[in-house]
Every structure is written in C-alpha cells, then in structure tokens.
Design an enzyme around this catalytic site. Structure first.
Site, PDB file in Angstrom:
ATOM      1  N   LYS A 137       0.844  -1.183   0.000  1.00  0.00           N
ATOM      2  CA  LYS A 137       0.000   0.000   0.000  1.00  0.00           C
ATOM      3  C   LYS A 137       0.882   1.236   0.000  1.00  0.00           C
ATOM      4  O   LYS A 137       1.912   1.271   0.676  1.00  0.00           O
ATOM      5  CB  LYS A 137      -0.914   0.018   1.233  1.00  0.00           C
ATOM      6  CG  LYS A 137      -1.699   1.309   1.401  1.00  0.00           C
ATOM      7  CD  LYS A 137      -2.347   1.403   2.765  1.00  0.00           C
ATOM      8  CE  LYS A 137      -2.942   2.796   2.964  1.00  0.00           C
ATOM      9  NZ  LYS A 137      -3.546   2.964   4.293  1.00  0.00           N
ATOM     10  N   GLU A 152      -8.088  12.487  13.264  1.00  0.00           N
ATOM     11  CA  GLU A 152      -7.147  11.418  13.610  1.00  0.00           C
ATOM     12  C   GLU A 152      -6.160  11.804  14.703  1.00  0.00           C
ATOM     13  O   GLU A 152      -5.284  12.654  14.491  1.00  0.00           O
ATOM     14  CB  GLU A 152      -6.375  10.983  12.353  1.00  0.00           C
ATOM     15  CG  GLU A 152      -5.538   9.753  12.566  1.00  0.00           C
ATOM     16  CD  GLU A 152      -5.061   9.132  11.253  1.00  0.00           C
ATOM     17  OE1 GLU A 152      -4.144   8.316  11.301  1.00  0.00           O
ATOM     18  OE2 GLU A 152      -5.609   9.490  10.196  1.00  0.00           O
TER      19      GLU A 152
END
Length: 461
Positions: free
Chosen positions: A215, A264
């Site tokens: 990824k 986050e």
C-alpha cells in the site's frame, strides 16, 4: 488581579546571570473566548500564535508570543533533538503548585527528505514554541499563564512587563468587539498537477501489483485564490464551527497559518497512559439517515478498506507493544462519523513504560500506514519518486506536550496552508492493488471539502 510576587518567587527571580531559568505564573481568567484571546494578539504577535482544541472539547490551548522556540532541520534525529532540548528546559522550570504546566506546541514536517516547494520554505523539519502567554481551558476551567525563559538578572522586571501585557491582552479579549468576518470570497480554484497525480496513482498501482509494496498513500493539492487576504481567526472560526467532531489546530509562522480539523489522533499521554486511534478506510456520508447507515455498513464490509485499516491496526499495535504494557484494543473496528466522511476506527491504549516520552512514540508512529504505506520505508521512497510534492506539515504530527509529560499529537490531515490571499489544500488516499485512478481522484475531493467549505469554496455534490 493579584500582582504581588511571593517571597519565594522574588528569590527565584534574583538568581545570578547565565543560568537558564523557566518561570511560569497562572491566574484564573473567568470566561474568555479562546478565539477572542487569539485575536487579541493580532496587532503585536501576528506570526507568533497557535490554537488547539481536542476532539471532545475537554482541552483548548491558545498561545501568544514566544518565550522560546525550538527547531530542527534534521531528519531522523529531529525527534530526539526536540525531546532533549525540551527536557533541559523542563529541568529549569520554577513554578508554584497552583500554576498550570507550561506547554510546548508545534509540529514536524511529513518527510524532511522530500522535494522542497516554495510555499513551505518558512517551516523547518521541526518547529515548536513555548508561548509567552498561554490560555488553557481544561474541563471547563479557563486560566492564563505567563511563561518566561531567561538568563537575565533583570528577570523580575521582565516578569512584571509580561504581567502588564497579559492584562492588556485579557482586556482586549473581554471588552473589545470581536467581529467574526464572513467566509472569504474565492476567486478561483486551481488544481495542482492533476495529470501528474493520476499518473502517479496508476504507476504506484502497477508497482504494487508487481509486488514492490502492499500500500502507498498518494496525495495531491489544490490552491484557492481569494479576493483579499484572509485573517487567521476567520479560518479557525469557520473550521472549528463546522467540524465539531475533529481536532482543531492552527500554527502561525512568517505570515502563514497552517490549520485544519483532523479526525485522527496520533498519540495522547495522560497520567502515564497512552492512547491512539487507528483510522483508515473511508466512505462519504449519506444524504439521509438510511443512506448513511447503508454506506456505513458497506464500509464495514468492504475488503479493500478493511485491509487498509488492518495495516494501520497492525503497525500501531506493534508500537504500543514496544513502549507500553496493559494494552487494551477491540478486535473489530467501528465507524467514526464526521460531517463529510465516515472512517473505520479502532482505539488502542496502554500504560507507558518508565523513561518513554511522547516524542519517542511520535517518532515510532509517524507515518502510520494510513498516511504513508506498507512497508514504511518502501512507501516513503515511492512517495518521493512518484508524488513529487512537498507535503510540508500536511499528514504529519502536530500537537503539544507539557512539563509534566502529558500531551497529545494529531495527524494533520484535512488541513491547509493559508498564505495571505491564497491557500494550499492537501488530500490523499491509500493506493492498493485494485485501486482505480478516477475513483481515488474523486475520493480526494471528499477529503478537500471540510477545509474548502471553511474557506468559502464550493464543490458540486
């Protein structure tokens, strides 16, 4: 206000020259709007202010002026440099029991080895400040502290001048009219190198299918142009008003404001326990409650997003196992719903081992797979070669720590660099083996929307 120095503090202020001393004094401030206090520093401290509010609204910080600044232009050693310098300063602290702990606030660049773009020239690899005037709202109590770092034998005089200035700032914040400006008028929206982004996504997808990585997060930027200079307080007011569930931050330097509303949390340390959030995998909000629920269920069951989320869970849990004991983490993610987007979310916490400070955890956690990729070093090299953009402080750690060792850092996504009459907005997404460039491009617009809306920009849909 009590303006008399205690006998103990008078003695401390008279210590001989050349010994660094760190003084603080706190007073209760009643009810003061944090943004009104921020704006009170506009005329004299325009480039020396910061703003922070955590997601659950239990901690708000505003800093005005600089008692001291700690910076680094280094790469791997920048975290240790900030930590070591701060620890030396903490050791010089002189405070009374009633005084609030002084804070160190700032951030790191995403990748000091990446290409450098002109808009980020003022921001070094790491930039942290201790404010001269610190407003703290914690669990409903508002206080204002003076912080003084000095080697001078004239410390008592310096401290008294700071008290006068503190009172002036409080008076402005409490008494003068605080006119919140309307949202800026956007003249144009300029996409920065769209074709380069599309090619980067395609190239990275091909490399992932060739087994070079699992990824890689690829980001891009857009630039907004306004009809006039946008005040920092305007941007902070609108982003914090519209993104209630997020962390709100703003950091000024050399005429620029880096700000945003991020969902986050990277790491929090509170009374010896560490907390983090695994946030990765996203989908838009629905136009009705029913559609919203269906989209949320789709996200929870989507293989690509679950895999992307699991990369983050695996990495963060490994870091916690290295630095913490008594770890608590649920087995399955749940949904985090904010105004424009839904995320997969898994919380984690643990007891911090003795000798570990927040900068050790920040270094080990940055970048998470949600903002870098898997494997980390391979993905960073691929971002440098394919993305070819200076992320600056976007997607990097921003936050605070105090002299007691508590603190909190967020990941600076949903963010922008405001520079006079223009702003640079940043957004990205995780690229995996079956990623489609057009779909990834569309997803970035969803992530641009919170900051773009706060700055007066509009998107269709």
């Amino acid at each position: 206000m009590n303006r008399k120095l205690t006998a103990a503090r008078k003695t401390q202020l008279k210590i001989e020259d050349h010994a660094v001393r760190f003084f603080t004094e706190t007073i209760d401030a009643g009810r003061i709007s944090p943004l009104a206090f921020f704006e009170a520093g506009e005329s004299c401290y325009k480039d020396k202010r910061f703003y922070w509010q955590n997601a659950d609204k239990t901690m708000t910080l505003v800093g005005i002026g600089h008692a001291t600044v700690i910076t680094s232009e280094g790469t791997d050693e920048r975290f240790a440099h900030i930590s070591n310098t701060w620890n030396k300063l903490r050791a010089a602290l002189i405070k009374e029991e009633k005084d609030m702990e002084p804070v160190l606030f700032g951030g790191f660049s995403y990748d000091p080895k990446s290409v450098k773009d002109e808009e980020w020239e003022a921001f070094p690899s790491a930039y942290f400040v201790v404010p001269s005037f610190q407003l703290t709202i914690k669990n409903g109590r508002t206080s204002i502290s003076i912080n003084l770092v000095t080697e001078s034998s004239e410390a008592a005089e310096e401290f008294d001048q700071l008290r006068d200035e503190r009172d002036r700032l409080i008076h402005i914040a409490q008494v003068e009219d605080f006119n919140l400006l309307e949202k800026p008028k956007v003249v144009s929206i300029e996409e920065m190198a769209k074709e380069k982004y599309m090619k980067a996504v395609a190239d990275v997808t091909r490399k992932i299918n060739n087994g070079e990585a699992e990824k890689v997060v690829i980001a891009r930027s857009v630039q907004l142009h306004f009809d006039e200079e946008v005040p920092a307080v305007t941007a902070l007011h609108h982003i914090s008003n519209e993104q209630q569930e997020s962390y709100h931050f703003g950091l000024q330097k050399d005429g620029q404001l880096f700000f945003g509303a991020t969902p986050e949390r990277l790491i929090e340390i509170s009374d010896g326990r560490a907390y983090s959030a695994c946030v990765a995998g996203s989908i838009k909000r629905g136009k009705s409650a029913g559609e919203d629920r269906e989209l949320g269920e789709e996200l929870l069951e989507d293989r690509k997003n679950r895999e992307e989320h699991q990369y983050v869970v695996h990495m963060i849990s490994q870091v916690f196992q290295s630095f913490c004991t008594d770890i608590i983490m649920p087995k399955s993610p749940k949904l985090m719903k904010i105004r424009d987007i839904q995320h997969l979310f898994t919380p984690i916490e643990g007891k911090v081992e003795q000798g570990t400070d927040i900068f050790s955890l920040v270094q080990s956690l940055h970048p998470t797979p949600a903002l870098g990729g898997v494997p980390t070093n391979v993905s960073l090299e691929m971002i440098r070669s394919e993305e070819k953009m200076d992320r600056g402080y976007y997607a990097a750690p921003i936050g605070w720590t105090d002299t007691a060792g508590n603190g909190e850092f967020a990941v600076a996504i949903r963010s922008a660099l405001l520079d006079g009459d223009r702003a640079y907005l940043y957004a990205g997404g995780g690229i995996v083996a079956d990623s489609d460039p057009a779909e990834e491009y569309d997803e970035t617009w969803v992530k641009f929307r919170p900051v773009m809306r706060a700055l007066g920009g509009k998107l269709n849909g």
